[in-house]
Design an enzyme around this catalytic site. Structure first.
Site, mmCIF file in Angstrom:
data_model
loop_
_atom_site.group_PDB
_atom_site.id
_atom_site.type_symbol
_atom_site.label_atom_id
_atom_site.label_comp_id
_atom_site.label_asym_id
_atom_site.label_seq_id
_atom_site.Cartn_x
_atom_site.Cartn_y
_atom_site.Cartn_z
ATOM 1 N N GLY A 1 -2.551 -30.358 0.243
ATOM 2 C CA GLY A 1 -1.764 -30.144 -0.963
ATOM 3 C C GLY A 1 -0.286 -30.002 -0.705
ATOM 4 O O GLY A 1 0.544 -30.385 -1.538
ATOM 5 N N LYS B 1 -8.653 -30.168 10.496
ATOM 6 C CA LYS B 1 -7.519 -31.096 10.397
ATOM 7 C C LYS B 1 -6.451 -30.805 11.448
ATOM 8 O O LYS B 1 -5.901 -31.709 12.055
ATOM 9 C CB LYS B 1 -6.914 -31.067 8.994
ATOM 10 N N THR B 2 -6.155 -29.523 11.691
ATOM 11 C CA THR B 2 -5.098 -29.184 12.658
ATOM 12 C C THR B 2 -5.661 -28.689 13.988
ATOM 13 O O THR B 2 -4.906 -28.467 14.928
ATOM 14 C CB THR B 2 -4.173 -28.099 12.096
ATOM 15 N N ASP C 1 -9.324 -18.509 6.437
ATOM 16 C CA ASP C 1 -8.543 -19.569 7.079
ATOM 17 C C ASP C 1 -8.797 -19.552 8.589
ATOM 18 O O ASP C 1 -8.819 -18.494 9.213
ATOM 19 C CB ASP C 1 -7.060 -19.344 6.803
ATOM 20 N N LYS D 1 2.895 -17.241 20.183
ATOM 21 C CA LYS D 1 2.791 -17.004 21.627
ATOM 22 C C LYS D 1 3.910 -17.734 22.363
ATOM 23 O O LYS D 1 4.501 -17.199 23.312
ATOM 24 C CB LYS D 1 1.433 -17.476 22.148
ATOM 25 N N ARG E 1 13.598 8.199 2.664
ATOM 26 C CA ARG E 1 14.806 8.769 3.286
ATOM 27 C C ARG E 1 14.438 9.575 4.515
ATOM 28 O O ARG E 1 15.141 9.548 5.518
ATOM 29 C CB ARG E 1 15.562 9.632 2.282
ATOM 30 N N HIS F 1 3.551 21.899 -3.103
ATOM 31 C CA HIS F 1 3.116 21.904 -1.705
ATOM 32 C C HIS F 1 1.620 21.595 -1.574
ATOM 33 O O HIS F 1 0.902 22.218 -0.800
ATOM 34 C CB HIS F 1 3.459 23.231 -1.042
ATOM 35 N N GLY G 1 10.273 23.024 -10.497
ATOM 36 C CA GLY G 1 10.467 22.091 -9.392
ATOM 37 C C GLY G 1 9.187 21.445 -8.919
ATOM 38 O O GLY G 1 9.148 20.844 -7.833
ATOM 39 N N ASN H 1 -8.692 29.079 3.098
ATOM 40 C CA ASN H 1 -9.683 29.666 2.211
ATOM 41 C C ASN H 1 -9.104 29.716 0.810
ATOM 42 O O ASN H 1 -7.971 30.111 0.614
ATOM 43 C CB ASN H 1 -10.050 31.071 2.675
ATOM 44 N N PHE I 1 -18.782 29.992 0.944
ATOM 45 C CA PHE I 1 -19.557 31.214 0.690
ATOM 46 C C PHE I 1 -18.814 32.474 1.107
ATOM 47 O O PHE I 1 -17.844 32.431 1.857
ATOM 48 C CB PHE I 1 -20.923 31.154 1.369
#
Length: 515
Positions: free
Chosen positions: A35, A65-66, A125, A137, A214, A275, A304, A419, A464
């Site tokens: 294609g 093909k390749t 592929d 490589k 950041r 937190h 906050g 806990n 528990f």
């Protein structure tokens, strides 16, 4: 050296015509397949077919093909090796200086809800990764491009000096091996899942960079945010940021925790997180009521914080949200009026998940925790408590109202660092004890925070009671019902304390440690 010959074969054809035309204008001979070749021919870009190079037709619906010596010798030949040069001449082979390849859309294929196994396999592929690896490589001599974002730099360097720099080729080669490794990891993961392997002998996972951060938890730590290629809708990596500053490392951690909490509830729910621990959780008949309860749970700690809702944010809720400083508000959606109100604060981050989270939308995924030199892997804790599985162990049974609050408390306590003790009343948390070294310490913190609100409230414990002291402390504070896993060798001691004080106590048989 210079780039004289290029092989182009791409599934994603974005920008490839312009790139190929620039190569042709620079005098580069272009080889192509399938294609891609058709597209270039239609665009009047000079191109020769792969069969003209190999002397062999593309066969088996293009599967072969390749994969041919005429291709891979041109890629792998060491240009300053006399023996390699002699063999190339003797066999009448030509070098390939530039490879431009991207791969069959395997990820896009398996993302389809109705994908068949056969379709997935067909989109693995083989020739593409082989050419990429060969070229990468041999990057000392060959330029390899797997990403259209690199077309511009390659053309710029080609036009400036006839070739790319070694530095560029090294960078592009590293990118190729990352790409093929990620591609293979997706295939390995898919096939592993298909055959039902839970913990394979080798774990291959891959993530895509979402954004640079950041810094990490602290300014001296570098950090970045990555997303899973198949991340589900409703999760933080797929959320859309509508307003505000960029997310920070800690924002992302807290936001993820907040989304998980509200996903526990079918009805309207809001969680405020600081937190990675909830500081307030509320449920109600509307998202406004749920937020009001979450706010009143701890009006100091929410300042906050990160707020998540499991329903769209309306204007009334937005108005209340806007009364305090918050870092983030996360919801499935926002009304236009709500956005207008919330956007008045330029730094407030607004995230739209697009999905209403609930226990029905959650699924067990893998959770990865890095340690020095290794990785721990476990299923995410998505256990949902069923009321008919509760075991009443006290002489007094919980009332219907207490049972509703016990389930609410249990849904919250699983998201609190162990806990953990959570006290709830009237659909809101009134006391949370998190991350203590002993359970009595966690209970003391929760009871102190609850104050008078502890009277008539219920208490949830993530694990528990090793002895009866925690329960006695709770009973003396006015707690009327308790939910805990049970399973201690001294359960009878806690049961006796419950009976002594008339406290209803139920066992779940499940614990929720969160380290």
């Amino acid at each position: 050296m210079s780039i004289k010959r290029a092989l182009i074969s791409v599934s994603d054809k974005s920008g490839v015509v312009e790139f190929a035309r620039a190569l042709a204008d620079a005098g580069v001979e272009i080889i192509s397949t399938g294609g891609t070749k058709t597209l270039l021919e239609q665009s009047q870009v000079p191109v020769i077919g792969i069969s003209e190079v190999t002397g062999f037709p593309e066969i088996m619906d293009g599967r072969v093909k390749t994969l041919h010596p005429a291709v891979h010798s041109g890629l792998l030949a060491v240009r300053d090796n006399a023996e390699h040069q002699a063999q190339m001449q003797e066999l009448g082979l030509s070098y390939i200086d530039l490879v431009v390849v991207n791969l069959y859309p395997f990820q896009e294929t398996i993302e389809k809800p109705d994908v068949t196994y056969e379709d997935a396999i067909e989109n693995i592929d083989i020739g593409g990764p082989t050419m990429l690896r060969s070229a990468a490589k041999n990057h000392a001599f060959v330029t390899v491009v797997v990403d259209a974002a690199d077309y511009g730099q390659v053309i710029s360097e080609l036009q400036a000096g006839g070739d790319t720099t070694l530095e560029t080729r090294k960078r592009l080669a590293a990118k190729v091996f990352r790409h093929t490794a990620s591609y293979d990891a997706l295939i390995a993961g898919y096939l592993t899942e298909q055959v039902g392997e839970t913990f394979p002998e080798r774990l291959t996972v891959t993530y895509e960079k979402s954004q640079s951060l950041r810094y990490g938890e602290n300014p001296h730590q570098q950090a970045a945010f990555y997303r899973a290629p198949l991340a589900e809708r409703g999760t933080l990596p797929t959320a859309e940021q509508l307003h505000g500053k960029e997310l920070s490392y800690n924002n992302i951690q807290d936001a993820n925790a907040a989304i998980a909490i509200v996903g526990e509830f079918e009805g309207p729910a809001v969680a405020a997180v600081k937190h990675m621990n909830p500081c307030g959780v509320g449920i109600g008949t509307s998202i406004y009521e749920a937020y009001r309860k979450a706010y009143e749970s701890d009006s100091t700690s929410i300042f906050g914080g990160i707020v998540a809702a499991n329903r769209p944010i309306d204007s009334d809720t937005a108005q209340m949200l806007n009364e305090i400083f918050l870092e983030i508000v996360i919801a499935p959606d926002f009304t236009t009026e709500a956005l207008d109100i919330l956007k008045q604060k330029k730094n407030l981050r607004l995230l739209r998940t697009g999905v209403q989270p609930s226990p029905e939308t959650r699924r067990a995924a893998w959770q990865y925790t890095s340690i020095a030199g290794g990785l721990l892997v476990q299923e995410t804790d998505v256990h949902t408590l069923q009321a008919d599985k509760l075991q009443t162990v006290s002489g007094r049974e919980a009332t219907e109202s207490e049972l509703e609050q016990l389930q609410f408390g249990w849904n919250v306590v699983k998201h609190v660092k162990s806990n953990a003790i959570v006290i709830v009343k009237d659909g809101m948390t009134v006391g949370i004890g998190a991350g203590q070294m002993n359970r009595v310490g966690a209970a003391k913190i929760a009871i102190e925070q609850a104050g008078e609100k502890a009277r008539g409230a219920i208490l949830a414990s993530d694990a528990f009671f090793p002895m009866g002291d925690t329960l006695e402390l709770a009973a003396k504070a006015g707690i009327t019902a308790v939910i805990q896993p049970g399973g201690s060798i001294r359960d009878e001691e806690s049961i006796q304390v419950a009976n002594d004080y008339g406290v209803a106590m139920v066992f779940t048989g499940v614990r929720h440690f969160k380290h």
